[in-house]
Design a protein around this motif. Structure first.
Motif, PDB file in Angstrom:
ATOM      1  N   ILE A  22       0.835  -1.203   0.000  1.00 14.60           N
ATOM      2  CA  ILE A  22       0.000   0.000   0.000  1.00 14.60           C
ATOM      3  C   ILE A  22       0.867   1.251   0.000  1.00 14.60           C
ATOM      4  N   LEU A  25       2.189   1.846  -3.505  1.00 12.72           N
ATOM      5  CA  LEU A  25       1.195   2.223  -4.511  1.00 12.72           C
ATOM      6  C   LEU A  25       0.510   3.544  -4.198  1.00 12.72           C
ATOM      7  N   TYR A  26       0.567   3.977  -2.957  1.00 15.86           N
ATOM      8  CA  TYR A  26      -0.182   5.156  -2.515  1.00 15.86           C
ATOM      9  C   TYR A  26       0.094   6.412  -3.348  1.00 15.86           C
ATOM     10  N   THR A  40       0.275   0.541 -11.579  1.00 15.13           N
ATOM     11  CA  THR A  40      -0.187  -0.199 -10.396  1.00 15.13           C
ATOM     12  C   THR A  40      -0.199  -1.694 -10.674  1.00 15.13           C
ATOM     13  N   ALA A 187      -9.126  -0.969  -8.546  1.00 13.85           N
ATOM     14  CA  ALA A 187      -7.759  -0.443  -8.401  1.00 13.85           C
ATOM     15  C   ALA A 187      -7.624   0.899  -9.097  1.00 13.85           C
ATOM     16  N   SER A 191      -4.681   8.456  -4.499  1.00  7.75           N
ATOM     17  CA  SER A 191      -4.089   8.256  -3.172  1.00  7.75           C
ATOM     18  C   SER A 191      -5.157   8.106  -2.096  1.00  7.75           C
ATOM     19  N   CYS A 193      -6.276   4.964   0.674  1.00 12.77           N
ATOM     20  CA  CYS A 193      -5.730   3.695   1.183  1.00 12.77           C
ATOM     21  C   CYS A 193      -6.788   2.646   1.485  1.00 12.77           C
ATOM     22  N   ASN A 196      -9.800   1.254  -1.739  1.00 15.10           N
ATOM     23  CA  ASN A 196      -9.050   0.997  -2.962  1.00 15.10           C
ATOM     24  C   ASN A 196      -7.879   0.087  -2.643  1.00 15.10           C
ATOM     25  N   LEU A 197      -6.845   0.662  -1.992  1.00 18.89           N
ATOM     26  CA  LEU A 197      -5.589  -0.092  -1.868  1.00 18.89           C
ATOM     27  C   LEU A 197      -5.683  -1.228  -0.857  1.00 18.89           C
ATOM     28  N   SER A 198      -6.521  -1.123   0.163  1.00 19.98           N
ATOM     29  CA  SER A 198      -6.612  -2.226   1.128  1.00 19.98           C
ATOM     30  C   SER A 198      -7.187  -3.471   0.459  1.00 19.98           C
ATOM     31  N   SER A 201      -4.573  -4.942  -1.826  1.00 18.67           N
ATOM     32  CA  SER A 201      -3.509  -5.633  -1.097  1.00 18.67           C
ATOM     33  C   SER A 201      -3.981  -6.988  -0.583  1.00 18.67           C
TER      34      SER A 201
END
Length: 440
Positions: A22, A25-26, A40, A187, A191, A193, A196-198, A201
């Protein structure tokens, strides 16, 4: 059968790995198309061998059309002294995602028509998009907006919105059966977290773990832009979706909220029941939501023309935490421990799907004598011998060719893992036979 035991995970190490992804990619400015999305996926490819698919602008996908590709290099608002008072380089949330190019000088009153803030959270920057209507705009903190003085401002958005491609990532992990489990995550946010990114991941490291485990089912992982990505994938795989027997959309899995599972449109699909069972026995606060046609990509997978058994797994639901779609959804809002435990819950659910067989009692008239087979003493090492003995009795009683192991676990109010261990022991001792396939 998935023999990987979720309880044996090194959660501390795993959580740190997931958090580092994370962190990496943030900073990337992602959108539903463009180089940020591709970059990404390339970084995820270091962990999972994704195939990257490119779908041209203008492609008809059911009632939708693949949009133009958007990329951005820089954006700012400068005051009369040339100082950047809103600066894309400081936060990619400062630009309304999909803004068309602009380079103008304008008075403050005109500029304000294109600036979005959050008055209730004056230090936060909102996240806004304009995917399907060509326009432009900036986002900033409300404190920044209030500090602007009358005068002329130079406005620049150095972006492109041109014919190109929509990109998505896909990884297929074959199993002994052609029946598939669909794991989907979006995805496309910049920015942010948690939203999206959680989910990205958790999906990435779930894929990594499944690659090293034996499994009966096949798994398909999708890393897609929200809404349009699932519509594109479904349109390109219309003839193959019948293989999907279970599915889940992953998002918002890194915050400190209790778990939330949103059911599929079917409401009582096996994956709905599996998530409910795991969460009921997890010992943590949780909430089971009924299906609604609003949310993430589950609403496309569950559209009536497909009606796939796909739910959505979250901690705090989208739109129900103040940090949602703001700059406060940052690296401090997600935690390695929460990420790792979310993955552990997913693996516990997959263990049920992999092992939810129907057994038939080979000695159905009255209870078999377990003592002379040495089964009572053999359970002495179990964490709760009394519970395990009760699990054996439940499995023997309901193994009539009509009840799968999850049925038994639900009726007995005993964790599935204990029921599974009991069934395996009874099978080893010749008291149970497995039906060829699990019941639907």
């Amino acid at each position: 059968m998935l023999d990987f035991n979720p309880d044996t995970l090194n959660l501390e190490t795993l959580g740190q790995e997931m958090y580092r992804l994370i962190e990496e990619l943030y900073p990337i400015c992602r959108s539903i198309t463009g180089d940020g999305f591709r970059e990404t996926l390339r970084r995820v490819q270091r962990i999972v061998p994704l195939a990257m698919h490119e779908v041209p602008t203008g492609t008809q996908v059911f009632d939708w059309t693949v949009p133009k590709e958007w990329n951005i290099r820089d954006a700012y608002v400068k005051d009369a002294t040339g100082k950047r008072i809103i600066d894309f380089r400081r936060s990619n949330l400062h630009v309304v995602n999909y803004s068309v190019p602009v380079k103008q000088r304008m008075p403050l009153a005109e500029l304000k028509k294109h600036v979005f803030t959050l008055p209730d959270h004056p230090e936060w920057i909102p996240y806004r998009t304009s995917y399907y209507e060509e326009s432009w705009g900036f986002c900033c903190s409300h404190r920044q907006l209030l500090a602007l003085t009358d005068g002329e401002y130079d406005v620049c958005i150095d972006s492109s919105l041109e014919p190109g491609y929509l990109t998505y990532g896909e990884w297929y992990l074959p199993g002994e059966s052609h029946d598939e489990v669909l794991i989907s995550c979006h995805a496309c946010h910049p920015s942010l977290c948690n939203d999206n990114l959680s989910g990205l991941s958790v999906a990435t490291f779930l894929a990594r773990h499944l690659a090293s485990a034996s499994h009966r089912l096949s798994y398909r992982f999708l890393f897609i832009p929200g809404t349009i990505g699932s519509i594109v994938w479904l349109s390109r795989n219309d003839s193959n979706v019948a293989r999907i027997k279970h599915g889940v959309v992953l998002s918002c899995l890194g915050d400190s909220g209790g778990y939330t599972y949103k059911k599929s449109r079917r409401g009582a699909a096996e994956i709905d029941r599996a998530f409910a069972h795991v969460l009921d026995h997890a010992g943590e606060a949780h909430h089971i939501m009924e299906f609604s046609p609003y949310g993430y990509d589950e609403r496309q997978y569950c559209s009536p023309g497909f009606d796939l058994p796909v739910g959505c797994f979250m901690r705090s639901p989208h739109g129900q935490f103040p940090e949602y779609h703001t700059s406060a959804d940052n690296l401090s809002f997600v935690h390695p421990d929460h990420l790792a435990h979310s993955l552990q819950m997913c693996l516990s659910v997959l263990r049920i799907l992999e092992n939810n067989f129907v057994y038939v009692n080979q000695n159905p008239k009255c209870e078999p004598q377990l003592g002379r087979r040495g089964l009572y003493p053999s359970v002495g090492g179990h964490r709760d011998p009394g519970l395990f003995r009760l699990a054996m009795l439940w499995v023997l009683n309901l193994s009539d060719g009509r009840h799968a192991l999850l049925d038994i676990a639900e009726r007995a109010h005993i964790p599935f893992g204990v029921i599974l261990d009991a069934a395996r022991l009874l099978h080893t001792n010749g008291l149970l036979a497995v039906q060829d396939i699990p019941i639907a």
